[in-house]
Design a protein around this motif. Structure first.
Motif, PDB file in Angstrom:
ATOM      1  N   TRP A  84      15.121  13.415  16.078  1.00 22.04           N
ATOM      2  CA  TRP A  84      13.962  12.969  16.920  1.00 22.04           C
ATOM      3  C   TRP A  84      13.322  11.484  16.573  1.00 22.04           C
ATOM      4  CZ3 TRP A  84       9.141  11.610  15.164  1.00 22.04           C
ATOM      5  CH2 TRP A  84       8.754  12.106  13.840  1.00 22.04           C
ATOM      6  N   ALA A  85      13.506  11.249  15.467  1.00 21.13           N
ATOM      7  CA  ALA A  85      13.111   9.920  14.949  1.00 21.13           C
ATOM      8  C   ALA A  85      14.069   8.777  14.831  1.00 21.13           C
ATOM      9  CB  ALA A  85      12.471   9.914  13.529  1.00 21.13           C
ATOM     10  N   ASP A  86      15.215   9.214  15.298  1.00 19.96           N
ATOM     11  CA  ASP A  86      16.524   8.035  15.325  1.00 19.96           C
ATOM     12  C   ASP A  86      17.208   8.292  16.445  1.00 19.96           C
ATOM     13  OD1 ASP A  86      17.909   6.021  14.412  1.00 19.96           O
ATOM     14  OD2 ASP A  86      19.278   7.407  13.215  1.00 19.96           O
ATOM     15  N   THR A  87      16.623   8.175  17.686  1.00 21.85           N
ATOM     16  CA  THR A  87      17.290   8.635  19.079  1.00 21.85           C
ATOM     17  C   THR A  87      16.528   7.922  20.264  1.00 21.85           C
ATOM     18  OG1 THR A  87      17.941  10.117  20.524  1.00 21.85           O
ATOM     19  CG2 THR A  87      15.848  10.510  19.467  1.00 21.85           C
ATOM     20  N   SER A  88      17.274   7.253  21.115  1.00 24.62           N
ATOM     21  CA  SER A  88      16.684   6.812  22.124  1.00 24.62           C
ATOM     22  C   SER A  88      16.281   7.668  23.234  1.00 24.62           C
ATOM     23  CB  SER A  88      17.567   5.696  22.663  1.00 24.62           C
ATOM     24  OG  SER A  88      18.789   6.272  23.131  1.00 24.62           O
TER      25      SER A  88
END
Length: 318
Positions: A84-88
């Protein structure tokens, strides 16, 4: 006149295919007997095969139905914990599988089968208004599996709908339930919480992994500070008051959530429980005249936090 003679050679002057002559040679009799035996054996084999297929089809513990049941857990998708912290795309697709029963394949299998084969399930199915009611197809995503009070809850997502499966714990009586609701327009706010249990004037929510802070406020008391809500390691809140449909307008509790700065800096918003599978996002429209109360952020800010942002006349849900 006597009967025509039977012979093993053609009479002189006659054709061997004379219709008035009957030919019976030993090789013809043997060939007919062999063909009869082969036909009987094939018929017997067909009857045996048909009987085996019928018996296998009526046994719920064997055959293709059983094989499909065993294969269900391998088709469930689980998202990595920190994706969740590395997605657009910040929505339900970014939720990891959480809960103390997330690795319980038998439980997850029952939940998936209740959604994929509702006609064969004993679950009581409810579908929210405007939600497609077709059975599950494809590989769902597991969002949560754990025990909640007297029931075990599983939350699944198929890319356009949420499904909450709940069954009694242990020997408690009652049929399993399956609630399905549309979720194809989810975003950072509308995918921020899912109701995992409700009743008695309160509810518990499974929060998105990007929620850093949770509280409860009263729309009818905009000047009161938010009450902090405890959240478990699996992302489940404690009991949160919910509006009672039959009560007078004495209070209107809502959730106030704040996103992690890892995705959106200093972003807080309000969610209201209207009895659905997910709380709705409340947005604020300024009152005419441009006047704002002290503590309400200026234009462009997140004005839901201030007193004006909690006035019911200026709020709308989506």
């Amino acid at each position: 006149m006597g009967a025509p003679a039977l012979c093993d050679t053609a009479p002189p002057g006659h054709s061997e295919w004379d219709a008035c002559t009957v030919w019976a040679q030993p090789t013809d009799l043997l060939r007919r007997r062999t063909r009869t035996r082969l036909a009987g054996a094939a018929l017997l084999a067909g009857l045996v095969t048909g009987t085996v297929l019928v018996v296998a089809g009526t046994d719920p513990e064997s055959g293709p139905a059983r094989q499909a049941s065993v294969a269900v857990p391998q088709r469930v998708h689980r998202t990595a914990t920190d994706s969740w912290a590395d997605t657009s795309r910040v929505d339900f697709t970014a939720w990891p599988a959480r809960g103390e029963r997330a690795d319980d394949d038998e439980l997850v299998t029952r939940a998936v089968e209740a959604w994929a084969r509702p006609a064969r399930s004993s679950s009581k199915v409810s579908v929210a208004a405007g939600t497609p009611g077709d059975p599950l197809s494809g590989s769902p995503q597991l969002l949560y599996a754990g025990e909640m009070e007297a029931r075990t809850v599983v939350v699944l997502y198929d890319g356009r709908r949420l499904a909450r499966y709940a069954e009694p714990v242990g020997t408690r009586s009652g049929a399993p339930t399956l609630s399905v609701a549309r979720a194809d327009d989810a975003d950072v706010t509308t995918a921020a919480a899912v109701t995992v249990s409700a009743g008695g004037g309160s509810a518990r929510y499974l929060l998105a992994p990007w929620i850093a802070e949770a509280g409860s406020r009263d729309l009818l008391r905009p000047d009161d500070a938010a009450h902090r809500i405890g959240v478990s390691a699996h992302g489940v809140t404690g009991a949160v008051p919910t509006p009672r449909a039959s009560s007078s307008c004495e209070r209107r509790p809502v959730l106030q959530l704040r996103s992690s700065p890892r995705i959106v800096e200093d972003h807080s918003f309000l969610l209201a429980d209207l009895g659905g599978l997910s709380p709705v996002h409340l947005t604020y429209t300024p009152l005419p005249g441009g006047r704002r109360s002290p503590g309400t952020p200026a234009e462009g800010g997140d004005r839901q936090r201030g007193p004006d942002g909690l006035v019911p006349a200026g709020l709308s849900a989506r």
